[in-house]
Motif scaffolding. Sequence first.
Motif: not given
Length: 70
Positions: A1-10, A30-47
């Motif tokens: 897999m190639r990560v294209l970008l990291r983004e916090s804006d759903p 990728l990283d949707g679960h950690i984003s949901a756990v932290e409350g989607r405040i944008g601390a952990f961008p999804q890939r």
Amino acid sequence: MRVLLRESDPVRLGFLQALLRDAGLSPLLLDGHISAVEGRIGAFPQRLAVPEPEAAAAEAVLREAGEWRD
């Protein structure tokens, strides 16, 4: 897999996934679960990633749409 970008804006992530799917590509968020756990405040961008063979085509689609950030 190639990560294209990291983004916090759903909304932007959904838009980019739709662009790539419309081009016949297979984006994966990728990283949707950690984003949901932290409350989607944008601390952990999804890939946003695609399979390695689709990476060049995905980059071209995002460039054409003005969504590629070097």
